[in-house]
Scaffold this motif. Sequence first.
Motif, PDB file in Angstrom:
ATOM      1  N   PRO A  77      -5.083  -1.971  -0.984  1.00  0.00           N
ATOM      2  CA  PRO A  77      -4.524  -1.513   0.323  1.00  0.00           C
ATOM      3  C   PRO A  77      -3.976  -2.614   0.900  1.00  0.00           C
ATOM      4  O   PRO A  77      -4.202  -3.981   0.855  1.00  0.00           O
ATOM      5  N   VAL A  78      -3.217  -2.352   1.967  1.00  0.00           N
ATOM      6  CA  VAL A  78      -2.256  -3.300   2.928  1.00  0.00           C
ATOM      7  C   VAL A  78      -3.238  -3.617   3.919  1.00  0.00           C
ATOM      8  O   VAL A  78      -3.953  -2.879   4.589  1.00  0.00           O
ATOM      9  N   GLU A  79      -3.666  -4.979   3.856  1.00  0.00           N
ATOM     10  CA  GLU A  79      -4.253  -5.409   5.388  1.00  0.00           C
ATOM     11  C   GLU A  79      -3.693  -6.575   5.894  1.00  0.00           C
ATOM     12  O   GLU A  79      -3.091  -7.493   5.515  1.00  0.00           O
ATOM     13  N   LYS A  80      -3.905  -6.528   7.445  1.00  0.00           N
ATOM     14  CA  LYS A  80      -3.244  -7.422   8.349  1.00  0.00           C
ATOM     15  C   LYS A  80      -1.571  -7.471   7.774  1.00  0.00           C
ATOM     16  O   LYS A  80      -1.005  -8.528   7.913  1.00  0.00           O
ATOM     17  N   VAL A 139      -5.557  -2.631 -11.388  1.00  0.00           N
ATOM     18  CA  VAL A 139      -4.578  -2.924 -10.511  1.00  0.00           C
ATOM     19  C   VAL A 139      -3.454  -1.779 -10.456  1.00  0.00           C
ATOM     20  O   VAL A 139      -2.992  -1.423  -9.462  1.00  0.00           O
ATOM     21  N   MET A 140      -3.069  -1.678 -11.847  1.00  0.00           N
ATOM     22  CA  MET A 140      -1.885  -0.725 -12.233  1.00  0.00           C
ATOM     23  C   MET A 140      -2.238   0.622 -11.764  1.00  0.00           C
ATOM     24  O   MET A 140      -1.653   1.520 -11.209  1.00  0.00           O
ATOM     25  N   MET A 141      -3.712   0.946 -11.918  1.00  0.00           N
ATOM     26  CA  MET A 141      -4.226   2.296 -11.817  1.00  0.00           C
ATOM     27  C   MET A 141      -4.424   2.519 -10.050  1.00  0.00           C
ATOM     28  O   MET A 141      -3.922   3.824  -9.694  1.00  0.00           O
ATOM     29  N   TYR A 154     -11.862  -1.941  -1.930  1.00  0.00           N
ATOM     30  CA  TYR A 154     -11.478  -2.278  -3.103  1.00  0.00           C
ATOM     31  C   TYR A 154     -12.132  -3.293  -3.920  1.00  0.00           C
ATOM     32  O   TYR A 154     -12.054  -3.195  -5.241  1.00  0.00           O
ATOM     33  N   GLU A 155     -13.109  -4.101  -3.208  1.00  0.00           N
ATOM     34  CA  GLU A 155     -13.797  -5.121  -3.855  1.00  0.00           C
ATOM     35  C   GLU A 155     -15.046  -4.204  -4.868  1.00  0.00           C
ATOM     36  O   GLU A 155     -15.159  -4.334  -5.787  1.00  0.00           O
ATOM     37  N   LYS A 198      -2.497  -9.759  -3.739  1.00  0.00           N
ATOM     38  CA  LYS A 198      -2.079 -10.073  -5.122  1.00  0.00           C
ATOM     39  C   LYS A 198      -3.229 -10.681  -5.735  1.00  0.00           C
ATOM     40  O   LYS A 198      -3.813 -11.846  -5.508  1.00  0.00           O
ATOM     41  N   ILE A 199      -3.794 -10.188  -6.946  1.00  0.00           N
ATOM     42  CA  ILE A 199      -4.666 -10.910  -7.714  1.00  0.00           C
ATOM     43  C   ILE A 199      -4.068 -11.601  -8.910  1.00  0.00           C
ATOM     44  O   ILE A 199      -2.986 -10.815  -9.863  1.00  0.00           O
TER      45      ILE A 199
END
Length: 439
Positions: A374-377, A368-370, A410-411, A382-383
Motif C-alpha cells: 500500500p502507498v504510505e505517506k 509482491v507481484m501478487m 503488509y508486514e 519498494k523491497i
Amino acid sequence: MAKPLVAIVGRPNVGKSTLFNKLVGKRIAIVEDTPGVTRDRIYAEVEWLNQKFTLIDTGGIEPESEDIILKQMKRQAQIAIETADVIVFMVDGKEGLTGSDIEVAEMLRKVNKPVVLVVNKIDNLKLEDNKYEFYNLGIGEPITISAALSLGLGDMLDEIVRHFEKVEEDEEDEALIKVTIVGKPNVGKSSLLNRLTGEERAIVSDIPGTTRDAIDSLVEINGDKFLFIDTAGIRRKSKIKEEIEKYSVIRSLTAVDRADVCLIMIDATEGVTEQDEKIAGIAHEAGKGVIIVVNKWDVVEKDDKTMNDYTKQVRNALSFMTYAPVIYISAKTGQRIPRLIELIKYVADQNSMRIKTGVLNEVISEAVMMKQPPVEKGKALKIYYATQVSTKPPTFAFFVNDEEIVHFSYERYLENQIRQHFGFEGTPIRIVYRSKKED
C-alpha cells in the motif's frame, strides 16, 4: 546458556524503577498487544557492549506487607541475593547514607555475589562529592549516576558487564533440545516431567506451588537428547506473598530464556486463563519454539466436536500465537506423550531452520507481484531484497527504500507468505526493515 541476571536493590524511593525504565524503556518495541508482555513489567532484556542480560526491578516485586520499610527493603535484597548474578545496590546521593543502606550492605557483604554500588540523583557536578560517605558501606567504589537525566549510565553498565562470567558454549550442548515446561501452579508440569523422563524426578502433589525451583533432567529418547527444564508455577501477582515464590517466578523467566522449545501447559478443566496468556506472552516475546499442551484431557467429557471447539477457544485466547501447535494430553495416563516428543523435535527444527537467500527472494518477489504494498505517506514501498540473518527465532532483514512506510498489514502478509512456503510451525518469526538507497 541463560543470560546473566542483574537485580537492582535498595530501599524505596532511591530511583530503582527510574533506572530500570531508562535502561530498557527505549529498547522494548511494542509490535503487537500481547497480554502481559509490555504491561506491569519487572524484567527486561538489556544489551551493552554486545552482552545481553536480564534486568530485574525489585521495586516491582515488593511483598504485600504492612511491615516497616526496613523489612520490605531487606526482603527485596534477599530475593536478589538468591537469584542474581550481579547486584546493583542503589543509594540516594541527595539524601545521603541511611541506616537502611547500612543494613543492606551488611547482608550483601555476607554473600559471594558481585555488587555494583550506585549513587543515584547526582544531577550535577556540585553533588559529586556526596559519594564519599558511601565508602563507609564497605561495598567498594561508588559509581555516581543520575537515572532521571541519564548521566553516568555508561560507566555503570561497564562495571556491571565486567562481572559476567565468560562461559564458552559446549559443543555437546548444541546437540541438546532444551525444553522448558511452563504454566501456572498445579497444571501438571511435574507429572509431565515424570512421564517424559520415565522416572520420579519431581515431587508430584496436589498442593499448588510444590515445585520451588527449576529442575533440569537430561534424557535420551530414541537416540535424541533432551534437556527438560521443569519450572515453578508462575502465579498472579496478587497471590504472590512468599518471597520464595517470587524467586521461583524469576527462575521461570530464566528457564524460558534457556529453552529451545517452551511447553505452555493449560489445565483442560479450566481453559485458557489470563495468567496462561501472560505466560505464553513471555515465551512469544523471547522468540522460543512453542507448543500449547492441554493437560488433563482424560477427565474432560467429550463428543466428536469437543476438541475442535476447545482449539477454537485456545486460538481465540492466544490470538498472537497462531503459529503454535495445540496437543491434548494426559500426563497422568500417558495419553499422546509419544506424539508430544515428536512434536518437540519438529518445533525445535522449525525454530532453527535457515532459508537460502535466493529461494527466499523468489518467494518475496512472487508475493509482491501478487499483492503490491500500500502507498504510505504518498510513497510506495519498494523491497530490494531479503535475507535471513539469524535463527532461534528465524529473523529476516528486508532492505527497502524507506523503513518508515512499512504498513503493519503488509508486514503480516509477508510473514504469512513466508510461513505458507516454508512452514516455521511452532516458532515466531521476526522481520526487521533496513532503509537502503536505490542504486
